[in-house]
Write a protein that holds these residues in place. Structure first.
Motif, PDB file in Angstrom:
ATOM      1  N   GLU A  26     -60.088  -5.048  50.367  1.00  0.00           N
ATOM      2  CA  GLU A  26     -61.150  -4.862  51.372  1.00  0.00           C
ATOM      3  C   GLU A  26     -61.742  -6.208  51.793  1.00  0.00           C
ATOM      4  OE1 GLU A  26     -61.810  -2.027  52.859  1.00  0.00           O
ATOM      5  OE2 GLU A  26     -60.366  -0.973  51.588  1.00  0.00           O
ATOM      6  N   ASN A  38     -60.372 -10.946  57.740  1.00  0.00           N
ATOM      7  CA  ASN A  38     -59.468 -10.928  58.904  1.00  0.00           C
ATOM      8  C   ASN A  38     -60.153 -10.531  60.207  1.00  0.00           C
ATOM      9  OD1 ASN A  38     -57.119 -11.862  57.825  1.00  0.00           O
ATOM     10  ND2 ASN A  38     -56.504  -9.858  57.046  1.00  0.00           N
ATOM     11  N   GLU A  77     -60.139  -9.023  51.874  1.00  0.00           N
ATOM     12  CA  GLU A  77     -59.152  -9.651  52.778  1.00  0.00           C
ATOM     13  C   GLU A  77     -59.272  -9.049  54.175  1.00  0.00           C
ATOM     14  OE1 GLU A  77     -57.492 -12.123  51.852  1.00  0.00           O
ATOM     15  OE2 GLU A  77     -57.371 -12.029  49.673  1.00  0.00           O
ATOM     16  N   LYS A  78     -59.441  -7.744  54.217  1.00  0.00           N
ATOM     17  CA  LYS A  78     -59.603  -7.088  55.523  1.00  0.00           C
ATOM     18  C   LYS A  78     -60.846  -7.651  56.224  1.00  0.00           C
ATOM     19  CE  LYS A  78     -58.093  -2.477  54.170  1.00  0.00           C
ATOM     20  NZ  LYS A  78     -58.670  -1.156  53.918  1.00  0.00           N
ATOM     21  N   TRP A 125     -65.903  -5.180  53.486  1.00  0.00           N
ATOM     22  CA  TRP A 125     -65.273  -4.855  54.779  1.00  0.00           C
ATOM     23  C   TRP A 125     -66.321  -4.848  55.895  1.00  0.00           C
ATOM     24  CZ3 TRP A 125     -66.466  -0.626  57.829  1.00  0.00           C
ATOM     25  CH2 TRP A 125     -65.613  -0.392  58.916  1.00  0.00           C
ATOM     26  N   ASP A 158     -58.814   3.307  56.831  1.00  0.00           N
ATOM     27  CA  ASP A 158     -59.248   2.454  57.950  1.00  0.00           C
ATOM     28  C   ASP A 158     -59.317   3.213  59.273  1.00  0.00           C
ATOM     29  OD1 ASP A 158     -59.152   0.571  56.031  1.00  0.00           O
ATOM     30  OD2 ASP A 158     -57.634  -0.686  56.963  1.00  0.00           O
TER      31      ASP A 158
END
Ligand code: SF4
Length: 379
Positions: free
Chosen positions: A367, A373, A369-370, A338, A227
């Motif tokens: 990814e 977010n 979930e990222k 992402w 990241d």
């Protein structure tokens, strides 16, 4: 034949075949490099692309038992892209670094080394040589430095007085004791521009590189990009030139001496969205002659997805959704998820949620979930 005379003939011949600089060095052990490589290894700074053991990389006699000297060559490459197409909203483009412009330099230099080898063979019975370009055991830079091609800058590039650091390097170990050339004096002085401008702090001190943090190396990896580097890589598809671009020794340096090294603007600055759906065959046909294609299409596609996220390119959402849903490679699916979150439209978020329900790969789910977010932006 006196070796000095032969050396002068080789220098003359090298000019006639388009070698821009040539130097001669003894083939004894690279003792200083040996301790540097050991330190790199102990520090975890290696790229993993290195060939051979430290002993093989620093002792030419291990690669050729009769090794007497090494001939180093350099070929200048362009630094400015003429007629560069613009990367504009709705039609974003990525970038290949300069060392990937034109025909793959490995082939160009190998051809020159073979011509040189054949030339010397015709003059000296029993002449033997072992050519290398980049992927051989020897350090091209250490050889070039010893042979007087240039000095080793704090950016870890060889800087020539004539062509700056925009040179490709190659060499051949030979069984002839050619008279040696003198190294070029270190010219960095108090300058630290490359260290100061490296966005990841990969140049840990003058002349030492942590390859694991170097953007040029990271663009060539095939897994998920950490990241912390996704925001830094920008639109770079392959390689990274900042430590050369900021170097004062490269100011106004732009040589266009070889037709085969001229960049095709559409190839070195390609549109990003078409890269996402390219087949292996199409990729090979289009980019196969470039040095930057050596790792295949996967890292380029991953980097293209990150570049689209960098631009928050809304026009790419439909393509990224398709990639997230259908691509068989987890790295590509996950990076697309992402990127969709980073772009942040309602359509992008909804698509991630739906795909999240059926995704089985753990890393891809992370990814997703990222992506979810990130902040919703707008449609
Ligand atoms: Fe040396 Fe400065 Fe160039 Fe870095 S930027 S290689 S310190 S001259």
């Amino acid at each position: 034949m006196a070796y000095e005379t032969l050396k002068q003939e080789i220098i003359e011949y090298s000019k006639s075949i388009g070698v821009d600089k040539i130097g001669f060095a003894p083939a004894n052990e690279f003792a200083e490099l040996k301790s540097k490589l050991k330190l790199q290894e102990d520090s975890g700074f290696k790229s993993g692309f290195e060939k051979g053991s430290i002993a093989e990389r620093t002792e030419p006699a291990r690669l050729m038992s009769e090794a007497q000297s090494i001939i180093a060559i350099a070929i200048a490459y362009p630094s400015r892209l003429k007629n560069a197409p613009k990367s504009v909203k709705g039609d974003r483009r990525g970038l290949f670094c300069r060392a990937s412009w034109g025909k793959d330099y490995h082939h160009v230099l190998r051809e020159k080394l073979e011509l040189l080898g054949t030339f010397i063979k015709e003059k000296v019975e029993g002449f033997d040589y072992k050519p290398m370009v980049d992927t051989g055991e020897l350090s091209d830079r250490a050889v070039a430095e010893r042979a007087g091609i240039g000095f080793s800058g704090k950016n870890c590039a060889i800087i020539t007085p004539e062509f700056g650091s925009y040179v490709y390097l190659g060499e051949m170990i030979t069984n002839i004791p050619f008279p040696s050339d003198q190294p070029v004096d270190d010219g960095c002085g108090e300058c630290t521009k490359c260290i100061d401008n490296c966005p990841t702090g990969a140049l840990v001190e003058g002349g030492r590189l942590n390859a694991q943090k170097c953007i040029a190396f990271l663009t060539q990896t095939k897994g998920f990009l950490d990241d912390e580097y996704r925001g830094i890589i920008g639109n770079q598809l392959y390689g990274f030139d900042t430590c050369q671009v900021v170097c004062p020794k490269n100011k106004h340096v732009d040589f266009h001496l070889h037709a085969e090294l001229e960049p095709d603007p559409e190839l070195v600055k390609p549109k990003l969205i078409p890269l996402l759906s390219m087949s292996n065959r199409e990729f090979k046909e289009k980019f196969g002659d470039m040095a930057g294609s050596w790792r295949g299409k996967k890292p380029i596609q991953r980097n293209a997805i990150i570049a689209l996220a960098h631009y928050k390119e809304i026009s790419a959402v439909a393509d990224l959704i398709r990639v997230m849903q259908k691509d068989p490679r987890p790295v590509i699916r996950g990076t697309a998820a992402w990127a969709l979150g980073k772009i942040g439209t309602r359509e992008a978020f909804d698509a991630i949620k739906v795909a999240r329900e059926i995704e089985l790969d753990e890393e891809v789910i992370i990814e997703m979930e990222k992506g979810l977010n990130f902040q919703y932006v707008s449609n």
